[in-house]
Write a protein that holds these residues in place. Structure first.
Motif, short mmCIF file in Angstrom:
data_model
loop_
_atom_site.label_atom_id
_atom_site.label_comp_id
_atom_site.label_asym_id
_atom_site.label_seq_id
_atom_site.Cartn_x
_atom_site.Cartn_y
_atom_site.Cartn_z
N VAL A 123 0.87 -1.18 0.00
CA VAL A 123 0.00 0.00 0.00
C VAL A 123 0.91 1.23 0.00
O VAL A 123 1.73 1.39 0.90
N HIS A 124 0.77 2.06 -1.00
CA HIS A 124 1.64 3.22 -1.13
C HIS A 124 1.05 4.38 -0.34
O HIS A 124 -0.05 4.87 -0.62
N ALA A 125 1.77 4.78 0.69
CA ALA A 125 1.30 5.86 1.57
C ALA A 125 2.52 6.62 2.08
O ALA A 125 3.66 6.16 1.97
N THR A 126 2.25 7.79 2.63
CA THR A 126 3.32 8.62 3.18
C THR A 126 4.06 7.86 4.28
O THR A 126 3.44 7.27 5.16
N GLY A 127 5.37 7.86 4.21
CA GLY A 127 6.18 7.18 5.21
C GLY A 127 6.84 5.93 4.70
O GLY A 127 7.77 5.41 5.34
N GLU A 128 6.39 5.40 3.55
CA GLU A 128 7.01 4.21 2.98
C GLU A 128 8.46 4.53 2.60
O GLU A 128 8.71 5.44 1.80
#
Length: 335
Positions: A123-128
């Motif tokens: 899941v691509h999200a901020t913080g990856e």
């Protein structure tokens, strides 16, 4: 009474027959998921190994190198991403900590891995990120999906920040479990310098200015339980080297930084196998034991219902709904 009992049995037969596919295809994909608060620590060792001695800037043989891998779930971050993603999400903060035979830090690479709790898809999200660098993963990392298939998967490599196929090589037996063996070879690739260097005062930016580069290759091997998708054992034949090393005053232009056959420590293998054996029972309940059990139970109840119905309709057996036979008139009394 027999006919009424057969109708009740028929109703139960229909219920259990309907529950069988519902458990497998509706309940299981929704109930089977990775908990967001999971914590796991694994220790791997390379014995013997080759390690760069920074005091002499030469590669030396050492008895052992230890790698401690930790995975820690961030529940608060998971809930925050779930609200915007609209699905169950797990956030793992991972750390690979490498230490030499003297216990001193050789390198440490932190990661934040965000994935779907049910399918393990990223899941691509901020913080990856990997070591502070923002990444966009494709494929899996650390864990395979539930009910792993006999096929190749895309597997993310944290060193190169890229994904490539990890190949299914066959089915084996490992510590009493039927497992799938996967293998991936990453060719020599130029990779970033770690943000945290083992020498104080030296930064990756300073090394980059000299023109020296870091290269890496590995052969990655996993033995995976196909029911839970959890690796029960993992090994790597790992090599790292510095090229154009003379720019830093090293005697050779190519210097080995780390080389060794990394294997999971025996006590951690035993612990993981025990844990997987207990967890796979829960998965099998939803995918095999209960669905097939309900199906056979429904078939048995149906057969019993039909048998009772047939008995109630046998010749000579009065029907509960048949009209009563008329009572003959009494014969007249002779005068």
């Amino acid at each position: 009474m027999r006919r009424r009992a057969s109708l009740v049995l028929l109703a139960f037969a229909v219920f259990f027959a309907a529950m069988s596919p519902l458990l497998r295809w509706y309940a299981f994909p929704r109930l089977a998921k990775i908990p967001p608060n999971q914590y796991q620590e694994t220790v791997l060792e390379a014995k013997p190994a080759t390690l760069l001695d920074y005091s002499t800037l030469t590669a030396k043989k050492v008895d052992k190198i230890t790698i401690v891998q930790t995975l820690k779930g961030d529940v608060e971050a998971s809930e925050k991403i779930e609200r915007s993603a609209g699905r169950d999400v797990v956030v793992w903060d991972a750390l690979s900590y490498v230490q030499g035979p003297d216990g001193k830090m050789v390198s440490k690479i932190p990661e934040r891995y965000i994935f779907d709790a049910h399918s393990q898809a990223p899941v691509h999200a901020t913080g990856e990120m990997v070591d502070g660098d923002r990444v966009s993963r494709e494929g899996i990392e650390y864990k395979w999906p539930f009910l792993t298939e006999k096929r190749d998967y895309e597997y993310f490599d944290a060193q190169t920040r890229t994904s490539s196929p990890i190949h299914y090589k066959g089915t084996q037996t490992f510590r009493g479990l039927k497992v799938y063996y996967f293998e991936q070879t990453v060719p020599w690739t130029k990779v970033p310098m770690p943000k945290t260097m083992p020498i104080k005062g030296i930064t990756p930016a300073q090394i980059a200015k000299t023109g020296m580069t870091r290269w890496y290759t590995t052969k990655r091997m996993f033995w995976v339980d196909p029911v839970t998708g959890a690796p029960v054992n993992g090994e790597e034949i790992h090599k790292e080297e510095m090229r154009n090393a003379k720019a830093m005053g090293m005697p050779k232009d190519t210097v080995t930084v780390f080389a060794g056959h990394v294997k999971m420590r025996e006590d951690y293998i035993a612990s993981i196998v025990d844990q997987v054996k207990s967890q796979r029972v829960l998965v099998l309940l939803l995918t095999s034991y209960l669905p097939w059990g309900f199906l056979f139970l429904g078939a048995a109840l149906l057969a019993l219902s039909l048998w009772l119905e047939a008995r109630s309709r046998r010749p000579g057996t009065p029907s509960p709904h048949a009209a009563p036979e008329p009572v003959p008139d009494p014969e007249p009394t002779p005068a």
